[in-house]
Design a protein around this motif. Structure first.
Motif, PDB file in Angstrom:
ATOM      1  N   ASN A  33      18.396 -34.194  -2.940  1.00 58.99           N
ATOM      2  CA  ASN A  33      17.222 -34.441  -2.108  1.00 58.99           C
ATOM      3  C   ASN A  33      15.978 -33.744  -2.659  1.00 58.99           C
ATOM      4  N   LYS A  34      14.838 -34.040  -2.065  1.00 59.63           N
ATOM      5  CA  LYS A  34      13.565 -33.554  -2.588  1.00 59.63           C
ATOM      6  C   LYS A  34      13.436 -32.040  -2.473  1.00 59.63           C
ATOM      7  N   ASN A  35      13.933 -31.469  -1.366  1.00 58.18           N
ATOM      8  CA  ASN A  35      13.810 -30.025  -1.189  1.00 58.18           C
ATOM      9  C   ASN A  35      14.521 -29.260  -2.301  1.00 58.18           C
ATOM     10  N   SER A  36      15.725 -29.723  -2.641  1.00 58.62           N
ATOM     11  CA  SER A  36      16.478 -29.036  -3.686  1.00 58.62           C
ATOM     12  C   SER A  36      15.814 -29.201  -5.043  1.00 58.62           C
ATOM     13  N   LEU A  37      15.277 -30.372  -5.290  1.00 55.87           N
ATOM     14  CA  LEU A  37      14.606 -30.596  -6.570  1.00 55.87           C
ATOM     15  C   LEU A  37      13.358 -29.722  -6.687  1.00 55.87           C
ATOM     16  N   LYS A  38      12.620 -29.595  -5.571  1.00 54.81           N
ATOM     17  CA  LYS A  38      11.453 -28.707  -5.581  1.00 54.81           C
ATOM     18  C   LYS A  38      11.888 -27.254  -5.788  1.00 54.81           C
ATOM     19  N   GLY A  39      12.939 -26.880  -5.074  1.00 59.28           N
ATOM     20  CA  GLY A  39      13.440 -25.519  -5.218  1.00 59.28           C
ATOM     21  C   GLY A  39      13.917 -25.231  -6.631  1.00 59.28           C
ATOM     22  N   LEU A  40      14.567 -26.227  -7.228  1.00 60.44           N
ATOM     23  CA  LEU A  40      15.042 -26.063  -8.599  1.00 60.44           C
ATOM     24  C   LEU A  40      13.872 -25.862  -9.557  1.00 60.44           C
ATOM     25  N   LEU A  41      12.820 -26.645  -9.366  1.00 63.26           N
ATOM     26  CA  LEU A  41      11.638 -26.526 -10.219  1.00 63.26           C
ATOM     27  C   LEU A  41      10.972 -25.163 -10.050  1.00 63.26           C
ATOM     28  N   VAL A  42      10.821 -24.734  -8.787  1.00 60.20           N
ATOM     29  CA  VAL A  42      10.222 -23.423  -8.524  1.00 60.20           C
ATOM     30  C   VAL A  42      11.081 -22.314  -9.130  1.00 60.20           C
ATOM     31  N   GLY A  43      12.401 -22.451  -8.987  1.00 63.19           N
ATOM     32  CA  GLY A  43      13.306 -21.444  -9.539  1.00 63.19           C
ATOM     33  C   GLY A  43      13.203 -21.337 -11.046  1.00 63.19           C
ATOM     34  N   VAL A  44      13.115 -22.478 -11.717  1.00 62.84           N
ATOM     35  CA  VAL A  44      12.989 -22.472 -13.179  1.00 62.84           C
ATOM     36  C   VAL A  44      11.679 -21.799 -13.602  1.00 62.84           C
ATOM     37  N   LEU A  45      10.584 -22.169 -12.940  1.00 63.02           N
ATOM     38  CA  LEU A  45       9.286 -21.571 -13.274  1.00 63.02           C
ATOM     39  C   LEU A  45       9.282 -20.069 -13.006  1.00 63.02           C
ATOM     40  N   LEU A  46       9.866 -19.679 -11.869  1.00 63.02           N
ATOM     41  CA  LEU A  46       9.926 -18.260 -11.531  1.00 63.02           C
ATOM     42  C   LEU A  46      10.788 -17.503 -12.536  1.00 63.02           C
ATOM     43  N   GLY A  47      11.894 -18.117 -12.941  1.00 62.03           N
ATOM     44  CA  GLY A  47      12.760 -17.489 -13.931  1.00 62.03           C
ATOM     45  C   GLY A  47      12.054 -17.279 -15.259  1.00 62.03           C
ATOM     46  N   ILE A  48      11.282 -18.265 -15.681  1.00 61.78           N
ATOM     47  CA  ILE A  48      10.528 -18.143 -16.937  1.00 61.78           C
ATOM     48  C   ILE A  48       9.503 -17.014 -16.846  1.00 61.78           C
ATOM     49  N   ILE A  49       8.822 -16.944 -15.706  1.00 57.94           N
ATOM     50  CA  ILE A  49       7.820 -15.884 -15.518  1.00 57.94           C
ATOM     51  C   ILE A  49       8.476 -14.506 -15.563  1.00 57.94           C
ATOM     52  N   ILE A  50       9.586 -14.356 -14.833  1.00 56.87           N
ATOM     53  CA  ILE A  50      10.287 -13.069 -14.810  1.00 56.87           C
ATOM     54  C   ILE A  50      10.761 -12.694 -16.212  1.00 56.87           C
ATOM     55  N   TYR A  51      11.259 -13.678 -16.944  1.00 52.05           N
ATOM     56  CA  TYR A  51      11.752 -13.422 -18.305  1.00 52.05           C
ATOM     57  C   TYR A  51      10.643 -12.840 -19.183  1.00 52.05           C
ATOM     58  N   PHE A  52       9.489 -13.475 -19.183  1.00 51.60           N
ATOM     59  CA  PHE A  52       8.411 -13.010 -20.058  1.00 51.60           C
ATOM     60  C   PHE A  52       7.819 -11.682 -19.578  1.00 51.60           C
ATOM     61  N   VAL A  53       7.823 -11.456 -18.272  1.00 59.81           N
ATOM     62  CA  VAL A  53       7.359 -10.165 -17.758  1.00 59.81           C
ATOM     63  C   VAL A  53       8.285  -9.047 -18.236  1.00 59.81           C
ATOM     64  N   VAL A  54       9.597  -9.283 -18.131  1.00 59.92           N
ATOM     65  CA  VAL A  54      10.569  -8.277 -18.572  1.00 59.92           C
ATOM     66  C   VAL A  54      10.456  -8.036 -20.071  1.00 59.92           C
ATOM     67  N   VAL A  55      10.351  -9.113 -20.840  1.00 64.67           N
ATOM     68  CA  VAL A  55      10.240  -8.981 -22.297  1.00 64.67           C
ATOM     69  C   VAL A  55       8.978  -8.209 -22.680  1.00 64.67           C
ATOM     70  N   TYR A  56       7.898  -8.437 -21.949  1.00 63.23           N
ATOM     71  CA  TYR A  56       6.636  -7.771 -22.266  1.00 63.23           C
ATOM     72  C   TYR A  56       6.694  -6.278 -21.945  1.00 63.23           C
ATOM     73  N   PHE A  57       7.272  -5.949 -20.785  1.00 62.71           N
ATOM     74  CA  PHE A  57       7.235  -4.562 -20.334  1.00 62.71           C
ATOM     75  C   PHE A  57       8.431  -3.728 -20.806  1.00 62.71           C
ATOM     76  N   ALA A  58       9.503  -4.355 -21.269  1.00 68.52           N
ATOM     77  CA  ALA A  58      10.705  -3.607 -21.657  1.00 68.52           C
ATOM     78  C   ALA A  58      10.428  -2.535 -22.709  1.00 68.52           C
ATOM     79  N   PRO A  59       9.736  -2.844 -23.812  1.00 69.07           N
ATOM     80  CA  PRO A  59       9.471  -1.783 -24.807  1.00 69.07           C
ATOM     81  C   PRO A  59       8.637  -0.642 -24.238  1.00 69.07           C
ATOM     82  N   VAL A  60       7.672  -0.985 -23.392  1.00 66.61           N
ATOM     83  CA  VAL A  60       6.804   0.046 -22.809  1.00 66.61           C
ATOM     84  C   VAL A  60       7.610   0.955 -21.888  1.00 66.61           C
ATOM     85  N   VAL A  61       8.384   0.335 -21.006  1.00 69.45           N
ATOM     86  CA  VAL A  61       9.206   1.112 -20.070  1.00 69.45           C
ATOM     87  C   VAL A  61      10.233   1.939 -20.830  1.00 69.45           C
TER      88      VAL A  61
END
Length: 458
Positions: free
Chosen positions: A422-450
């Motif tokens: 259904n549409k809700n799950s597809l929207k949630g899946l899209l949001v989850g993928v985008l959020l996962g990508i953002i979290i990944y790059f945030v962690v990669v960026y800050f990991a050496p500094v931390v």
């Protein structure tokens, strides 16, 4: 599928939420430290932390507890006895059974049947008779046996959690238990010989090229001949099974309505997620400590970094189980996807704190060696030992002293969840993928500094 005892029982707090959690935390830590001193601590009584002998024992105790609680569902003990018996008595009985089962399994199956009749390295006495010192004979044998346990600690619960005991889910005990046990044990044995036998073959000089693939088939890809490469992703599989079962509440594969499709997707989905975490944890080490050097030792050695992947995963598992057992998963007020996300973030943050505290204090509290990559520094041993104590408390003792057993829990009425169509799950899946990508790059960026700021060991 009928509910197992752990799903069927109802536990209620004896005291306020804070007091119950603190009381159980104190109980767990006291039992952990006392038993660590008796069995494991190099300064203690039995000094099993060699490290592989102690590692083998804590690994196999975990596996046997999974057999008792998840696969055999406490058979042959009747439900009536489980509900009426004092929790301390139950804890003592099942803990004694756990130790006894593994001791018999160790001596009969591994050391005699496999070690004396099939493969020498499973038997310390046979290795000693062939010229190895007693210490190395014990360590080599224990290493092989614990690697088998690493696989079993993943596949045994995975068949129950992901495959839902299929196709034996409707059978009674012990038929169901023995069916799952035989299949998962067979799969564990096949997996062992494919992913770890070659590691044992190169421990001896000359390499055992006629009985094992030498060098191991993974050495070019992993940049090491060591079996720690496989320990890394298998440990992540073990952790992901319990993450999926506890704080994720079998989400998102529970959205799949077709039974067989859900089971297959869950089983292999756990493996896929485990691989993602394994390579990500390895990449984090590259970001913080620099690129690995093949042939080097200690911190820059690929074999140690693959081992550390599994160690990082275990640090995560401790707060995951604590959240489930004693905090009712912590976050429950939002939709399931949001709850799962927040629980994951909180548990990972707690894992980072635990990681920091462990490496700051373990050398004087637990008798380990100071440093990340010292050969005598195996954080998986105390972490799994702590998990074992938590399982004894929550599985065998019904959460005593902060909780009490209050009969059977009402069976939850299945609610209509969004499925993947259904549409809700597809929207949630899209949001989850985008959020996962953002979290990944945030962690990669800050990991050496931390990593530079948060200096654990100078």
């Amino acid at each position: 599928m009928d509910r197992i005892y752990l799903e069927e029982r109802k536990l209620v707090r004896k005291y306020s939420p804070t007091k119950s959690v603190l009381l159980n935390s104190l109980f767990i830590l006291v039992v952990f430290y006392a038993t660590w001193w008796i069995f494991q601590d190099p300064r203690g009584l039995m000094r099993m932390y060699t490290p592989y002998v102690g590692y083998m024992w804590c690994r196999w105790l975990l596996v046997v507890m999974i057999w008792i609680a998840y696969i055999f569902d406490f058979w042959p003990f009747k439900r009536e006895w489980m509900y009426k018996t004092d929790p301390i008595k139950k804890g003592m009985i099942f803990t004694a059974i756990t130790f006894f089962v593994f001791f018999v399994f160790l001596k009969v199956f591994f050391e005699f049947i496999l070690g004396e009749l099939a493969i020498s390295y499973f038997s310390p006495s046979r290795l000693t008779s062939l010229g190895l010192t007693e210490f190395y004979a014990l360590e080599y044998s224990a290493q092989a046996i614990l690697m088998f346990a690493a696989i079993a600690s993943w596949l045994s619960p995975s068949w129950v959690v992901a495959a839902e005991n299929a196709p034996w889910g409707k059978l009674n005990q012990p038929t169901r238990g023995f069916s799952v046990f035989v299949v998962t044990f067979l799969l564990s044995m096949i997996t062992y010989f494919v992913f770890f036998h070659s590691q044992m073959g190169i421990l001896f000089d000359p390499w055992q090229q006629y009985t094992a693939i030498t060098p191991p088939w993974w050495h070019n890809f992993a940049d090491t001949v060591h079996g720690n490469f496989n320990i890394a992703w298998i440990m992540c599989c073990t952790v992901m099974v319990w993450v999926y079962e506890t704080i994720w509440e079998r989400y998102p594969f529970s959205l799949i309505k077709r039974d067989n499709l859900r089971r297959v997707c869950a089983f292999f989905g756990i493996i896929a997620m485990a691989f993602c975490f394994a390579f990500f944890f390895y990449y984090l080490q590259e970001l913080i400590w620099g690129v690995h050097i093949r042939g080097d030792r200690r911190l820059y050695a690929p074999d140690w970094r693959w081992l550390h992947v599994g160690e990082i995963a275990i640090f995560w598992l401790v707060p995951v189980l604590f959240m489930k057992f004693y905090c009712n998963n912590g976050v429950n007020r939002f939709s399931k996807p949001v709850n799962v996300l927040l629980r994951t973030i909180i548990s990972m943050a707690a894992a980072i704190v635990l990681y920091y505290v462990y490496y700051k204090t373990s050398h004087f509290l637990l008798g380990t060696q100071k440093g990340f990559s010292h050969p005598q520094q195996f954080p998986m041993i105390p972490m799994i030992w702590l998990i074992n104590v938590m399982l004894i408390n929550y599985w065998f003792m019904d959460g005593w002293p902060g909780w009490r057993l209050a009969g059977k829990a009402e069976e939850e009425v299945a609610t209509e969840e969004d499925d993947f169509t259904n549409k809700n799950s597809l929207k949630g899946l899209l949001v989850g993928v985008l959020l996962g990508i953002i979290i990944y790059f945030v962690v990669v960026y800050f990991a050496p500094v931390v990593g530079k700021i948060l200096t654990v060991i100078k």
